[in-house]
Design an enzyme around this catalytic site. Structure first.
Site, PDB file in Angstrom:
ATOM      1  N   GLY A 122      20.920  10.900 -32.042  1.00 22.30           N
ATOM      2  CA  GLY A 122      20.530  11.445 -30.748  1.00 22.30           C
ATOM      3  C   GLY A 122      21.164  10.710 -29.591  1.00 22.30           C
ATOM      4  O   GLY A 122      21.381  11.280 -28.517  1.00 22.30           O
ATOM      5  N   ALA A 123      21.464   9.426 -29.794  1.00 22.88           N
ATOM      6  CA  ALA A 123      22.090   8.648 -28.724  1.00 22.88           C
ATOM      7  C   ALA A 123      23.515   9.115 -28.462  1.00 22.88           C
ATOM      8  O   ALA A 123      24.018   9.016 -27.339  1.00 22.88           O
ATOM      9  CB  ALA A 123      22.084   7.169 -29.083  1.00 22.88           C
ATOM     10  N   GLY A 182       0.810  -1.202   0.000  1.00 24.20           N
ATOM     11  CA  GLY A 182       0.000   0.000   0.000  1.00 24.20           C
ATOM     12  C   GLY A 182       0.849   1.260   0.000  1.00 24.20           C
ATOM     13  O   GLY A 182       1.942   1.316  -0.579  1.00 24.20           O
ATOM     14  N   GLY A 183       0.360   2.281   0.697  1.00 22.84           N
ATOM     15  CA  GLY A 183       1.063   3.553   0.750  1.00 22.84           C
ATOM     16  C   GLY A 183       2.462   3.438   1.331  1.00 22.84           C
ATOM     17  O   GLY A 183       3.326   4.288   1.058  1.00 22.84           O
TER      18      GLY A 183
END
Length: 514
Positions: free
Chosen positions: A404-405, A170-171
């Site tokens: 771009g790499a 959970g949280g």
């Protein structure tokens, strides 16, 4: 009178140290789990741990909880020394109410977090808890919120490490998620927001806790976990090892460790890396030739294997390494590698750890799956991380650096202080075959012998652009070096850069693409 009071103190201490009682301690051991205090004994240097607030209890009386509460309230907190340096810790005690978090349980953790922040020392959270204490209602949720706020304030100030040695659901998962590194034990560590029972009820899907949030899932698929170990002892020894690379806080330098002087020689670098870009190799071998013996401590080794990140030492000094892995997806950058590398780079930059980038990358991985998974957004994280880094940054282009790499792997324009390239390096917008299709496609088709024209165009492109000398002539590469010169050049560059001081614009913070 003294004897009576001292006996009472001893009895209270013994009760607190017994936690939920011997029967529950035995159950913990049956699951191959250490108790909260046994874990702290492994984590800290022998005899250095000092407990804080061992007599705190919950003040809740609803639902008969006044008969259940015990000293310590399900968590052991305090401080001690790890590798001779001060560290603060909180270790949840599953033998006490399943380690559930209530008002005073959270108060203890928050108090020791505040101490870590004030003393500028690392904080370790050992998680083994059933989650929020239902009997205390919203007070439990408020406790988590106060912890989360502290994690956020501590980020980039002191290292924060979470260790998952039991359930974390959970949280509660967001406390580890806000830490810098997450360790998990292979069989007992579990993390999930929604448990199997609720999932079955809501969606009808049947899933086990291991399939949902086990160590393998989080180390290989989700990327939530950074390190996985077989048992509690080896896991905590892993935490000690990680801390040996890290400074105590953002104002300090990483600790020095004298390098081993034993002879260590396996292969020449040129024998590891073939000049043929189609022949793969394991970048780990290159890394091992450049660093001190047995000093590489890899982070997230089973997640996004196309990029390697981790800590190492060169001549005794800690550095962070980011490297493409040609053995996996040809070393391409995908959406997961953006998260993995970006976060590692930012951590190193926050804690004064210099960066060495080893480049052999053909592209950002193409494909519909990558685009749908947000490669633009995730890939931007690595660009942002390198772009804002102020620590010394050295880049070595080993073989390919395309498109771009090339930029994404810390090129000169993005901020690298020094860029070296091997003579076999190919630095271009794309490979020669793809490039000539675009820039000379019509000319080739119109020629009398398209095959020969194409071959000639490829040769011309390779001669002009597919080598490091064009980039060097423009200043994008500082020096073309022989492979065997790499270690000495990198060491000399780091030594030169040790006084690097960058003026950062005074602003609240940037807005990294999340």
């Amino acid at each position: 009178m003294w004897d009576q009071k001292l006996n009472e103190l001893d009895e209270r201490r013994a009760k607190a140290r017994l936690g939920g009682g011997q029967a529950r301690i035995d159950k913990q051991h049956e699951k191959n789990k250490l108790t909260a205090r046994e874990r702290l004994d492994v984590l800290f240097d022998k005899g250095t741990f000092v407990e804080v607030n061992d007599f705190i209890e919950s003040r809740t009386t609803d639902f008969g909880f006044d008969k259940k509460r015990l000293p310590g309230d399900g968590v052991v907190t305090g401080y001690g020394k790890v590798n001779g340096r001060v560290v603060f810790a909180a270790s949840q005690d599953f033998t006490v109410g399943g380690g559930s978090l209530g008002e005073y349980h959270a108060l203890k953790i928050c108090k020791v977090m505040d101490m870590a922040m004030d003393m500028k020392a690392p904080f370790i959270a050992i998680n083994d808890s059933g989650g929020a204490r239902i009997e205390e209602g919203i007070s439990s949720l408020d406790g988590y919120a106060k912890m989360f706020r502290r994690h956020t304030a501590m980020s980039g100030v002191v290292p924060q490490i979470a260790v998952i040695m039991g359930p974390c659901a959970g949280g509660a998962c967001y406390s580890p998620a806000l830490c810098d590194y997450i360790f998990m034990t292979k069989d007992n560590g579990q993390m999930y927001i929604t448990g199997p029972k609720v999932i079955k009820e809501v969606t009808g899907e049947v899933v086990t806790t291991a399939e949902l949030g086990g160590a393998q899932v989080h180390s290989e698929i989700s990327g939530v976990a950074h390190f996985v170990y077989d048992d509690d002892k080896s896991c905590l020894e892993g935490v000690r090892k990680l801390l040996s690379y890290l400074p105590e806080n953002y104002l300090d330098e990483p600790p020095y460790q004298a390098p081993s002087r034993k002879k260590y020689y396996r292969k020449r670098l040129r024998d590891i890396v073939s000049p043929d870009p189609k022949i793969s190799y394991d970048m780990h071998e290159v890394i091992e030739e450049l660093i001190d013996v047995d000093s590489f401590f890899e982070v997230q080794k089973d997640f996004a294997k196309n990029i390697i990140v981790g800590f190492a030492r060169m001549d005794g000094k800690c550095i962070g390494i980011i490297a493409n892995q040609p053995d996996y997806l040809a070393g391409s950058l995908d959406f997961n590698s953006g998260d993995k590398a970006g976060r590692f780079i930012r951590f190193c930059d926050a804690f004064n750890i210099p960066l060495l980038t080893l480049v052999d990358v053909p592209a950002f991985l193409p494909g519909k799956g990558q685009e749908y998974s947000g490669i633009i957004r995730h890939g931007a994280k690595i660009l942002y991380a390198y772009g804002e880094a102020t620590v010394p940054c050295i880049c070595v282009i080993v073989r390919k650096a395309f498109g771009g790499a090339y930029i994404g792997m810390d090129c000169k324009g993005l901020g690298a202080d020094i860029v070296y390239a091997w003579p076999i390096a190919e630095i271009a917008v794309m490979g020669a075959e793809g490039a000539v299709n675009i820039i000379a496609g019509k000319k080739i088709e119109a020629s009398e012998d398209p095959a020969s024209a194409r071959e000639a165009a490829i040769g011309e492109y390779e001669e002009k652009f597919m080598n490091p000398y064009f980039a060097a002539s423009r200043g994008y590469v500082d020096e073309v070096i022989r492979p065997e010169e790499t270690k000495d050049r990198v060491l000399a560059a780091f030594d030169m850069l040790k006084q690097k001081d960058v003026n950062v614009i005074d602003k609240k913070h940037g807005n990294i693409p999340l």
